[in-house]
Design a protein around this motif. Structure first.
Motif, PDB file in Angstrom:
ATOM      1  N   GLY A  27      14.973   6.063   4.544  1.00 59.55           N
ATOM      2  CA  GLY A  27      13.840   5.509   3.790  1.00 59.55           C
ATOM      3  C   GLY A  27      14.318   5.129   2.398  1.00 59.55           C
ATOM      4  O   GLY A  27      15.110   5.854   1.782  1.00 59.55           O
ATOM      5  N   THR A  28      13.856   3.986   1.895  1.00 54.57           N
ATOM      6  CA  THR A  28      14.332   3.541   0.584  1.00 54.57           C
ATOM      7  C   THR A  28      13.214   2.778  -0.129  1.00 54.57           C
ATOM      8  O   THR A  28      12.120   2.595   0.411  1.00 54.57           O
ATOM      9  CB  THR A  28      15.596   2.655   0.739  1.00 54.57           C
ATOM     10  OG1 THR A  28      16.092   2.308  -0.551  1.00 54.57           O
ATOM     11  CG2 THR A  28      15.302   1.377   1.523  1.00 54.57           C
TER      12      THR A  28
ATOM     13  N   PHE B 131      14.493   1.540   5.770  1.00 53.48           N
ATOM     14  CA  PHE B 131      13.067   1.193   5.843  1.00 53.48           C
ATOM     15  C   PHE B 131      12.478   1.250   4.441  1.00 53.48           C
ATOM     16  O   PHE B 131      12.613   2.260   3.753  1.00 53.48           O
ATOM     17  CB  PHE B 131      12.317   2.194   6.737  1.00 53.48           C
ATOM     18  CG  PHE B 131      12.837   2.242   8.144  1.00 53.48           C
ATOM     19  CD1 PHE B 131      12.314   1.411   9.123  1.00 53.48           C
ATOM     20  CD2 PHE B 131      13.871   3.105   8.491  1.00 53.48           C
ATOM     21  CE1 PHE B 131      12.810   1.437  10.428  1.00 53.48           C
ATOM     22  CE2 PHE B 131      14.374   3.139   9.792  1.00 53.48           C
ATOM     23  CZ  PHE B 131      13.841   2.301  10.761  1.00 53.48           C
ATOM     24  N   GLU B 132      11.819   0.159   4.028  1.00 54.07           N
ATOM     25  CA  GLU B 132      11.157   0.142   2.718  1.00 54.07           C
ATOM     26  C   GLU B 132       9.848   0.928   2.817  1.00 54.07           C
ATOM     27  O   GLU B 132       8.998   0.630   3.667  1.00 54.07           O
ATOM     28  CB  GLU B 132      10.843  -1.306   2.314  1.00 54.07           C
ATOM     29  CG  GLU B 132      12.065  -2.130   1.967  1.00 54.07           C
ATOM     30  CD  GLU B 132      12.569  -1.884   0.547  1.00 54.07           C
ATOM     31  OE1 GLU B 132      11.765  -1.509  -0.337  1.00 54.07           O
ATOM     32  OE2 GLU B 132      13.777  -2.065   0.327  1.00 54.07           O
TER      33      GLU B 132
ATOM     34  N   PHE C 197       4.955   2.207   5.702  1.00 53.10           N
ATOM     35  CA  PHE C 197       6.024   1.195   5.651  1.00 53.10           C
ATOM     36  C   PHE C 197       5.536  -0.040   4.916  1.00 53.10           C
ATOM     37  O   PHE C 197       4.457  -0.547   5.181  1.00 53.10           O
ATOM     38  CB  PHE C 197       6.451   0.817   7.074  1.00 53.10           C
ATOM     39  CG  PHE C 197       7.075   1.982   7.816  1.00 53.10           C
ATOM     40  CD1 PHE C 197       8.447   2.165   7.821  1.00 53.10           C
ATOM     41  CD2 PHE C 197       6.275   2.914   8.475  1.00 53.10           C
ATOM     42  CE1 PHE C 197       9.015   3.255   8.471  1.00 53.10           C
ATOM     43  CE2 PHE C 197       6.836   4.005   9.125  1.00 53.10           C
ATOM     44  CZ  PHE C 197       8.211   4.180   9.126  1.00 53.10           C
ATOM     45  N   LEU C 198       6.361  -0.533   4.007  1.00 48.14           N
ATOM     46  CA  LEU C 198       5.986  -1.720   3.234  1.00 48.14           C
ATOM     47  C   LEU C 198       6.123  -2.989   4.061  1.00 48.14           C
ATOM     48  O   LEU C 198       5.415  -3.959   3.848  1.00 48.14           O
ATOM     49  CB  LEU C 198       6.889  -1.852   2.008  1.00 48.14           C
ATOM     50  CG  LEU C 198       6.421  -1.222   0.703  1.00 48.14           C
ATOM     51  CD1 LEU C 198       7.406  -1.542  -0.404  1.00 48.14           C
ATOM     52  CD2 LEU C 198       5.023  -1.718   0.321  1.00 48.14           C
ATOM     53  N   ILE C 199       7.082  -2.986   4.985  1.00 47.70           N
ATOM     54  CA  ILE C 199       7.381  -4.208   5.739  1.00 47.70           C
ATOM     55  C   ILE C 199       7.011  -3.980   7.197  1.00 47.70           C
ATOM     56  O   ILE C 199       7.590  -3.124   7.868  1.00 47.70           O
ATOM     57  CB  ILE C 199       8.880  -4.565   5.601  1.00 47.70           C
ATOM     58  CG1 ILE C 199       9.197  -4.823   4.104  1.00 47.70           C
ATOM     59  CG2 ILE C 199       9.251  -5.784   6.449  1.00 47.70           C
ATOM     60  CD1 ILE C 199      10.658  -4.932   3.766  1.00 47.70           C
ATOM     61  N   GLU C 200       6.034  -4.724   7.659  1.00 45.63           N
ATOM     62  CA  GLU C 200       5.488  -4.465   8.987  1.00 45.63           C
ATOM     63  C   GLU C 200       6.532  -4.546  10.093  1.00 45.63           C
ATOM     64  O   GLU C 200       6.531  -3.752  11.023  1.00 45.63           O
ATOM     65  CB  GLU C 200       4.312  -5.406   9.274  1.00 45.63           C
ATOM     66  CG  GLU C 200       3.570  -4.971  10.514  1.00 45.63           C
ATOM     67  CD  GLU C 200       2.164  -5.551  10.616  1.00 45.63           C
ATOM     68  OE1 GLU C 200       1.689  -5.662  11.751  1.00 45.63           O
ATOM     69  OE2 GLU C 200       1.569  -5.887   9.580  1.00 45.63           O
TER      70      GLU C 200
END
Length: 304
Positions: free
Chosen positions: A148-149, A183-184, A218-221
């Motif tokens: 995770g980042t 993963f954002e 998650f920011l990005i689907e």
């Protein structure tokens, strides 16, 4: 010497570092908190008491004893929160990687020196200073390492952003034979229900092929969709925003079929049992007030 071995999140656990709530110190001031959930409880006067948290952690220690797991504890530092041992270091394969964490948590790292020193020198890794990483963001999963980042431009201002892309790249270089997938995560300094502090606050693999997941973390689907495709929809327990806030995804696997979970997670625990897992329930609701739960307070050293 300690022969470290961690290839994934669920193989049979043999040795672990379990944090401690002894001498946890007084209730922090708001400006001393690292996450929005702790702030919420400080303001409401419901911040957890040391005695309650000690009892909760002892319940976990008893379960480890039941399954013959060797348990290491940090040395107790007076008036210091040392519950979340996953933050300070983590093991991948046969290497222990020291986390570059918030500077005011340095002392916590020294408190596990007795474990660190038992590992062969070349297998103790300290990443370069610009690599920020905490163990809650790092998940070895066989051929993969999930991380995770957060790479938003406001990264320096987001105290809940704990792992940066420099660390992702450094870990890829350390393990060239692994696929590192980042993963954002959604971050918020102020709203605990909109904040995925670590990857394990919105996702965790369990068993051989299942996962607990929260889409809004998650920011990005498409990164979330990747996980759904990888595990398969029928193998995923999707948690609500409120369940993420309660830390439903932060359970801890002793093996592929035994999971330690919080006793109030009724919907999850029922599902796990229906899927054939043995669920060891413990009280952990007080510790959860600090935005961390079972995975956060354990650092596996050896899994078969």
């Amino acid at each position: 010497m300690l022969e470290l071995s961690v290839k994934n999140e669920t193989s049979r656990l043999r040795a672990v570092v379990l944090g401690t709530a002894q001498s946890n110190g007084p209730t922090p001031k708001v400006e001393e908190c690292y996450d929005p959930k702790s702030i919420e409880h400080v303001l409401a006067g419901t911040y957890p008491k040391e005695a309650d948290m000690i009892l909760e952690m002892e319940a976990v220690a008893k379960i480890f004893e039941k399954y013959n797991v060797t348990v290491y504890r940090p040395e107790v530092i007076k008036d210091c929160n040392q519950i979340f041992s996953r933050d300070i270091a983590f093991v991948i394969e046969d290497k222990i990687i020291r986390a570059n964490i918030l500077p005011n948590r340095e002392a916590e790292v020294m408190a596990i020196k007795h474990v660190w020193d038992q590992v062969e020198k070349e297998k103790r890794i300290i990443l370069p200073e610009e690599c920020h990483v905490e163990g809650g963001d790092v998940m070895p999963w066989n051929d993969y390492i999930f991380i995770g980042t957060y790479s938003g431009e406001d990264y320096p201002d987001i105290i809940t952003a704990r792992t940066n892309m420099d660390a992702v790249i450094a870990i890829q270089e350390l393990f060239p034979n692994k696929i590192v997938k980042s993963f954002e995560l959604r971050k918020s300094n102020t709203n605990a229900k909109e904040n995925a502090l670590h990857l394990d606050c919105c996702f965790q693999p369990i068993g051989k092929d299942k996962a607990i997941l929260h889409k809004n973390g998650f920011l990005i689907e498409r990164e979330y969709e990747w996980l759904v495709d990888y595990f398969g929809e029928e193998n995923i327990f999707e948690i609500t925003k409120d369940e993420m806030y309660q830390m439903y995804s932060n359970v801890f696997s002793i093996s592929e079929d035994v999971i330690i979970s919080e006793k109030n997670f009724t919907r999850l625990n029922k599902w796990l049992r229906e899927k054939g897992f043995t669920v060891e329930e413990v009280p952990y609701a007080e510790i959860a007030k600090q935005e961390g739960l079972l995975r956060c307070s354990t650092m596996p050293l050896i899994r078969d």
